[in-house]
Design a protein around this motif. Structure first.
Motif, PDB file in Angstrom:
ATOM      1  N   LYS A 127     -15.931  10.039 -28.576  1.00 43.26           N
ATOM      2  CA  LYS A 127     -14.502  10.151 -28.110  1.00 43.26           C
ATOM      3  C   LYS A 127     -13.839   8.669 -28.149  1.00 43.26           C
ATOM      4  CE  LYS A 127     -14.473  14.309 -25.478  1.00 43.26           C
ATOM      5  NZ  LYS A 127     -14.088  14.595 -23.872  1.00 43.26           N
ATOM      6  N   SER A 128     -14.569   7.821 -27.501  1.00 35.61           N
ATOM      7  CA  SER A 128     -13.966   6.367 -27.260  1.00 35.61           C
ATOM      8  C   SER A 128     -14.048   5.459 -28.741  1.00 35.61           C
ATOM      9  CB  SER A 128     -14.948   5.546 -26.348  1.00 35.61           C
ATOM     10  OG  SER A 128     -16.320   5.362 -26.705  1.00 35.61           O
ATOM     11  N   THR A 129     -14.902   5.797 -29.489  1.00 32.03           N
ATOM     12  CA  THR A 129     -14.794   5.284 -30.902  1.00 32.03           C
ATOM     13  C   THR A 129     -13.664   5.832 -31.506  1.00 32.03           C
ATOM     14  OG1 THR A 129     -17.349   4.918 -30.757  1.00 32.03           O
ATOM     15  CG2 THR A 129     -16.173   4.588 -32.941  1.00 32.03           C
ATOM     16  N   LEU A 130     -13.656   7.139 -31.713  1.00 35.62           N
ATOM     17  CA  LEU A 130     -12.333   7.736 -32.308  1.00 35.62           C
ATOM     18  C   LEU A 130     -10.919   7.224 -31.667  1.00 35.62           C
ATOM     19  CD1 LEU A 130     -13.618  11.628 -32.775  1.00 35.62           C
ATOM     20  CD2 LEU A 130     -13.059   9.757 -34.424  1.00 35.62           C
ATOM     21  N   PHE A 131     -10.871   7.239 -30.490  1.00 35.35           N
ATOM     22  CA  PHE A 131      -9.826   6.458 -29.824  1.00 35.35           C
ATOM     23  C   PHE A 131      -9.432   5.136 -30.469  1.00 35.35           C
ATOM     24  CE2 PHE A 131      -7.681   4.293 -26.516  1.00 35.35           C
ATOM     25  CZ  PHE A 131      -6.424   5.270 -26.231  1.00 35.35           C
ATOM     26  N   ALA A 132     -10.611   4.290 -30.237  1.00 34.11           N
ATOM     27  CA  ALA A 132     -10.503   2.811 -30.699  1.00 34.11           C
ATOM     28  C   ALA A 132     -10.036   2.894 -32.300  1.00 34.11           C
ATOM     29  CB  ALA A 132     -11.883   2.116 -30.333  1.00 34.11           C
ATOM     30  N   PHE A 133     -10.464   3.575 -32.860  1.00 30.51           N
ATOM     31  CA  PHE A 133     -10.449   3.940 -34.434  1.00 30.51           C
ATOM     32  C   PHE A 133      -8.716   4.113 -34.575  1.00 30.51           C
ATOM     33  CE2 PHE A 133     -10.700   5.217 -38.932  1.00 30.51           C
ATOM     34  CZ  PHE A 133     -11.547   4.480 -39.289  1.00 30.51           C
TER      35      PHE A 133
END
Length: 194
Positions: A127-133
């Motif tokens: 989730k956090s990587t998708l948000f940062a992406f």
């Protein structure tokens, strides 16, 4: 008496509620399907992280977003390594140095329970990587900074945090990783067949 507008708004709320419930069920079903496939899940997470790093490298920006993601992942990793019931906070221990995990067969067995289970750790990383992406597509988050300072600060923070965590693990004698389940030998009856 109910107005026709009230009936229409309740029908809309019912439709939205049903739609949201259905989306939640589909999402939970997908998560349930992914649960037993630990290696595949982490492979997907690593591929997603590599895609994020590649985007940052090619676009030459969004270093603050990358730094924030790194700090968040470090926080998740520390929670993953920490026991759910912290021995430092447990006041029921008989030992003057605080409670400890059992070290002999005669002591009570207490399995290692993580503060952050592996599946929730993986889900938070995704989730956090998708948000940062997604943040890398917004120019407002592309704040100009001197990135080597952020890298050095993150390395320093990582080393200090891990040193503290390793000291905690040594002090309270626990190891958060198991390599494999114990395999017990079975006693086979020796019957000679002539």
């Amino acid at each position: 008496m109910m107005d026709s507008n009230d009936l229409g708004s309740e029908a809309k709320r019912g439709f939205i509620s049903q739609g949201w419930t259905r989306i939640s069920q589909i999402y939970q079903g997908l998560l349930d399907k992914w649960t037993p496939h630990m290696k595949s899940r982490w492979a997907a997470a690593i591929i997603l992280l590599l895609a994020f790093v590649l985007r940052i490298f090619l676009m030459q920006g969004w270093y603050i977003v990358t730094y924030a993601l790194g700090i968040y992942h470090l926080n998740l990793f520390i929670a993953f390594l920490t026991p759910k019931i912290d021995p430092a906070m447990d006041l029921d221990g008989d030992d003057e140095n605080g409670p400890a995990l059992p070290t002999r067969a005669s002591e009570e067995f207490r399995p290692f329970i993580r503060r952050l289970p592996e599946f929730k750790f993986w889900l938070s990383v995704i989730k956090s990587t998708l948000f940062a992406f997604c943040c890398t597509f917004i120019d407002a988050f592309n704040i100009p900074v001197f990135w080597p300072i952020l890298v050095m600060y993150f390395i320093t923070l990582f080393c200090i945090t891990m040193k503290r965590q390793i000291r905690h693990m040594i002090k309270y004698r626990y190891l958060p990783f198991t390599h494999s389940k114990p395999k017990y030998k079975t006693v086979e009856s020796t019957v000679s067949v002539n």
